[in-house]
Write a protein that holds these residues in place. Structure first.
Motif, PDB file in Angstrom:
ATOM      1  N   HIS A  61       9.512  -7.908  -7.698  1.00 32.28           N
ATOM      2  CA  HIS A  61      10.029  -7.631  -6.061  1.00 32.28           C
ATOM      3  C   HIS A  61      10.311  -6.286  -5.950  1.00 32.28           C
ATOM      4  O   HIS A  61      10.523  -5.671  -6.984  1.00 32.28           O
ATOM      5  CB  HIS A  61      11.340  -8.458  -5.991  1.00 32.28           C
ATOM      6  N   ILE A  62      10.010  -5.905  -4.694  1.00 32.61           N
ATOM      7  CA  ILE A  62      10.322  -4.545  -4.718  1.00 32.61           C
ATOM      8  C   ILE A  62      10.721  -4.068  -3.383  1.00 32.61           C
ATOM      9  O   ILE A  62      10.695  -4.704  -2.512  1.00 32.61           O
ATOM     10  CB  ILE A  62       8.722  -3.799  -4.345  1.00 32.61           C
ATOM     11  N   MET A  63      12.005  -3.275  -3.555  1.00 28.48           N
ATOM     12  CA  MET A  63      12.552  -2.958  -2.227  1.00 28.48           C
ATOM     13  C   MET A  63      12.159  -1.219  -2.209  1.00 28.48           C
ATOM     14  O   MET A  63      12.228  -0.643  -3.003  1.00 28.48           O
ATOM     15  CB  MET A  63      14.499  -2.857  -2.736  1.00 28.48           C
ATOM     16  N   LEU A  64      11.943  -0.867  -0.749  1.00 30.41           N
ATOM     17  CA  LEU A  64      11.533   0.314  -0.503  1.00 30.41           C
ATOM     18  C   LEU A  64      12.850   0.941   0.342  1.00 30.41           C
ATOM     19  O   LEU A  64      13.533   0.343   1.015  1.00 30.41           O
ATOM     20  CB  LEU A  64      10.266   0.262   0.351  1.00 30.41           C
ATOM     21  N   ALA A  94       0.856  -1.233  -0.040  1.00 34.88           N
ATOM     22  CA  ALA A  94       0.130  -0.094   0.059  1.00 34.88           C
ATOM     23  C   ALA A  94       0.946   1.186  -0.030  1.00 34.88           C
ATOM     24  O   ALA A  94       0.550   2.209  -0.830  1.00 34.88           O
ATOM     25  CB  ALA A  94      -0.928   0.078   1.184  1.00 34.88           C
ATOM     26  N   ARG A  95       1.871   1.531   0.633  1.00 38.46           N
ATOM     27  CA  ARG A  95       2.680   2.515   0.876  1.00 38.46           C
ATOM     28  C   ARG A  95       3.411   2.614  -0.315  1.00 38.46           C
ATOM     29  O   ARG A  95       3.597   3.735  -1.303  1.00 38.46           O
ATOM     30  CB  ARG A  95       4.175   2.159   1.902  1.00 38.46           C
ATOM     31  N   ARG A 110       0.854   4.024  -3.158  1.00 39.24           N
ATOM     32  CA  ARG A 110       0.688   5.444  -2.926  1.00 39.24           C
ATOM     33  C   ARG A 110       1.894   6.162  -3.414  1.00 39.24           C
ATOM     34  O   ARG A 110       1.656   7.197  -4.244  1.00 39.24           O
ATOM     35  CB  ARG A 110       0.507   5.684  -1.584  1.00 39.24           C
ATOM     36  N   PHE A 111       3.158   5.968  -3.192  1.00 37.29           N
ATOM     37  CA  PHE A 111       4.168   6.447  -3.441  1.00 37.29           C
ATOM     38  C   PHE A 111       4.429   6.628  -4.961  1.00 37.29           C
ATOM     39  O   PHE A 111       5.008   7.511  -5.660  1.00 37.29           O
ATOM     40  CB  PHE A 111       5.539   6.073  -2.977  1.00 37.29           C
ATOM     41  N   TYR A 112       4.318   5.482  -5.646  1.00 34.38           N
ATOM     42  CA  TYR A 112       4.459   5.217  -6.932  1.00 34.38           C
ATOM     43  C   TYR A 112       3.342   6.079  -7.717  1.00 34.38           C
ATOM     44  O   TYR A 112       3.777   6.682  -8.632  1.00 34.38           O
ATOM     45  CB  TYR A 112       4.193   3.808  -7.512  1.00 34.38           C
ATOM     46  N   LEU A 113       2.191   6.143  -7.288  1.00 33.37           N
ATOM     47  CA  LEU A 113       1.190   6.779  -8.136  1.00 33.37           C
ATOM     48  C   LEU A 113       1.293   8.320  -7.758  1.00 33.37           C
ATOM     49  O   LEU A 113       1.079   9.256  -8.807  1.00 33.37           O
ATOM     50  CB  LEU A 113      -0.339   6.758  -7.539  1.00 33.37           C
ATOM     51  N   SER A 114       1.937   8.673  -6.702  1.00 32.69           N
ATOM     52  CA  SER A 114       2.260  10.002  -6.312  1.00 32.69           C
ATOM     53  C   SER A 114       3.578  10.631  -7.026  1.00 32.69           C
ATOM     54  O   SER A 114       3.713  11.871  -7.495  1.00 32.69           O
ATOM     55  CB  SER A 114       2.281  10.599  -5.040  1.00 32.69           C
TER      56      SER A 114
END
Length: 168
Positions: free
Chosen positions: A50-53, A16-17, A20-24
Motif C-alpha cells: 500500500h502506498i501513501m503519497l 505513475a507519480r 517517478r518520485f521513487y526513481l528520482s
C-alpha cells in the motif's frame, strides 16, 4: 508554513507519480542504489504494498510511505512493515515529517485497527535514518539488504508506543 497533504495511491496516475518520485529520489534510500536495483525492488514489492503519497500545497509530490501488513511470530496481532519512505530533502527538519507520520498512523488505525507492531529498516551506514528512527523505535536486529550485500538495521515499536510518541 510547509505542509503535506496525504492520500492513498489508488489510481494508475497515482502509481505513475509514485514511481517517478521513487526513481528520482531512490538515492535517499541508498547512495549506491542503481536504477536496476530500484526497478527490481518496485517489481517485487508493489503487488503486496500500500502506498501513501504526500503532496505540498502546490500539489507537488514530496514524499511517500510504502507499507504492507503481515503477521509476526513475536506479536499477538498484525504487523505493519514500512518497506520504504522518502521525504524530499527540502521538507526535512520541519514539522512535515511529524505531521505526515501522524496522519499515516491515523490512516492505519482506521484501515487496520488490529496492528500491534510496526517495523521498518534503515541501512546500517545511513546516519540520518538511524538517528531519526531511534527517536521513536528501538533497534531490534540486523538483516542483509534485499537489493545489495549490505546490512540493514531493523527497528520495531508497538503501535501503542508510536501513538503516544506522535500524540495520538
Amino acid at each position: 508554513m510547509r505542509r503535506a497533504h496525504a492520500s492513498r495511491c489508488m489510481e494508475d496516475a497515482d502509481y505513475a507519480r509514485f514511481t517517478r518520485f521513487y526513481l528520482s529520489n531512490s538515492e535517499e534510500l541508498d547512495r549506491d542504489y542503481t536504477l536496476h536495483d530500484a526497478l527490481l525492488n518496485l517489481m517485487h514489492t508493489l503487488p503486496d504494498s500500500h502506498i501513501m503519497l504526500f503532496d505540498n500545497d502546490e500539489g507537488e509530490l514530496i514524499g511517500f510511505i510504502q507499507y504492507q501488513y503481515g503477521g509476526d511470530p513475536d506479536s499477538a496481532g498484525v504487523t505493519l512493515t514500512i518497506d520504504a519512505a522518502i521525504l524530499a530533502s527540502a521538507y526535512r527538519g520541519s514539522r512535515v515529517f511529524f505531521a505526515g507520520f501522524r496522519e499515516f498512523l491515523e490512516l492505519i488505525l482506521r484501515e487496520k485497527p488490529d496492528v500491534k507492531l510496526v517495523q521498518f529498516y534503515a541501512l546500517a551506514d545511513h546516519r540520518y535514518l538511524n538517528r531519526l528512527y531511534s527517536k521513536f523505535a528501538r533497534p531490534c536486529g540486523v538483516r542483509q539488504s534485499s537489493h545489495r550485500d549490505v546490512d540493514e538495521n531493523r527497528y520495531v515499536q508497538s503501535m501503542e508506543q508510536l501513538l503516544q510518541y506522535f500524540r495520538l
